[in-house]
Design a protein around this motif. Structure first.
Motif, PDB file in Angstrom:
ATOM      1  N   UNK A   1       0.832  -1.204   0.000  1.00 41.00           N
ATOM      2  CA  UNK A   1       0.000   0.000   0.000  1.00 41.00           C
ATOM      3  C   UNK A   1       0.868   1.255   0.000  1.00 41.00           C
ATOM      4  N   UNK A   2       1.942   1.243   0.777  1.00 39.41           N
ATOM      5  CA  UNK A   2       2.848   2.389   0.833  1.00 39.41           C
ATOM      6  C   UNK A   2       3.501   2.615  -0.527  1.00 39.41           C
ATOM      7  N   UNK A   3       3.983   1.536  -1.155  1.00 39.46           N
ATOM      8  CA  UNK A   3       4.607   1.657  -2.478  1.00 39.46           C
ATOM      9  C   UNK A   3       3.606   2.161  -3.518  1.00 39.46           C
ATOM     10  N   UNK A   4       2.386   1.651  -3.464  1.00 39.62           N
ATOM     11  CA  UNK A   4       1.343   2.074  -4.408  1.00 39.62           C
ATOM     12  C   UNK A   4       1.024   3.557  -4.230  1.00 39.62           C
ATOM     13  N   UNK A   5       0.950   4.001  -2.994  1.00 40.34           N
ATOM     14  CA  UNK A   5       0.655   5.395  -2.713  1.00 40.34           C
ATOM     15  C   UNK A   5       1.770   6.291  -3.249  1.00 40.34           C
ATOM     16  N   UNK A   6       3.023   5.873  -3.080  1.00 43.67           N
ATOM     17  CA  UNK A   6       4.142   6.652  -3.618  1.00 43.67           C
ATOM     18  C   UNK A   6       4.096   6.712  -5.147  1.00 43.67           C
ATOM     19  N   UNK A   7       3.631   5.651  -5.778  1.00 38.74           N
ATOM     20  CA  UNK A   7       3.473   5.673  -7.235  1.00 38.74           C
ATOM     21  C   UNK A   7       2.447   6.725  -7.646  1.00 38.74           C
ATOM     22  N   UNK A   8       1.375   6.844  -6.875  1.00 34.50           N
ATOM     23  CA  UNK A   8       0.348   7.857  -7.162  1.00 34.50           C
ATOM     24  C   UNK A   8       0.923   9.253  -6.978  1.00 34.50           C
ATOM     25  N   UNK A   9       1.670   9.477  -5.884  1.00 39.09           N
ATOM     26  CA  UNK A   9       2.273  10.799  -5.652  1.00 39.09           C
ATOM     27  C   UNK A   9       3.243  11.140  -6.786  1.00 39.09           C
ATOM     28  N   UNK A  10       4.029  10.171  -7.214  1.00 37.11           N
ATOM     29  CA  UNK A  10       4.974  10.416  -8.304  1.00 37.11           C
ATOM     30  C   UNK A  10       4.252  10.738  -9.613  1.00 37.11           C
ATOM     31  N   UNK A  11       3.165  10.030  -9.889  1.00 38.07           N
ATOM     32  CA  UNK A  11       2.388  10.291 -11.107  1.00 38.07           C
ATOM     33  C   UNK A  11       1.765  11.686 -11.067  1.00 38.07           C
ATOM     34  N   UNK A  12       1.261  12.073  -9.898  1.00 34.62           N
ATOM     35  CA  UNK A  12       0.681  13.412  -9.756  1.00 34.62           C
ATOM     36  C   UNK A  12       1.736  14.484  -9.969  1.00 34.62           C
TER      37      UNK A  12
END
Length: 141
Positions: A100-111
């Protein structure tokens, strides 16, 4: 990506200079400060940074001020943000390394990448032209 007051004010100052590029006289700090509500001492610091980047030219003296030194079409908002001090929102946390933490960081990076792309494709000329259209006084009869 976090847009600071410094970046916002720098962009406002550059828009003002772009809109007044055809004028013969340089634009005084006082005029930019009053028109956009930017504290004058802060604006002077920002304009020094913009001068160091080669984007504005300063003219000394009682009739002095600033002029845009580059074509507004050659300058995009991402360049301004990076030169003046924008920071990415790549948050570093002490959270446990979970899926979940890795997935959330992927979202922040995409944003962050999406916001950088928008800024990179938006030129100073576009914003100056669009904002100048709103400054025209309309008279209705």
């Amino acid at each position: 990506m976090t847009i600071s007051a410094r970046v916002h004010y720098a962009t406002l100052a550059l828009i003002e200079l772009a809109q007044r590029q055809s004028e013969k006289a340089p634009v005084a700090v006082r005029e930019i400060s009053q028109r956009h509500g930017i504290p004058a001492p802060f604006l002077v610091q920002i304009l020094r940074t913009l001068r160091s980047a080669g984007w504005v030219q300063s003219i000394r003296g009682s009739q002095g001020g600033y002029r845009l030194a580059v074509a507004p079409t050659e300058l995009n908002l991402l360049e301004i943000a990076e030169a003046v001090g924008c920071s990415d929102s790549n948050c570093q946390t002490d959270a446990t390394d979970t899926k979940a933490n890795r997935m959330l960081h992927e979202v922040w990076d995409a944003a962050s990448e999406a916001s950088r792309a928008v800024l990179a494709r938006t030129t100073l000329a576009e914003i100056a032209a669009r904002s100048a259209q709103g400054d025209e006084v309309m008279f209705y009869i």
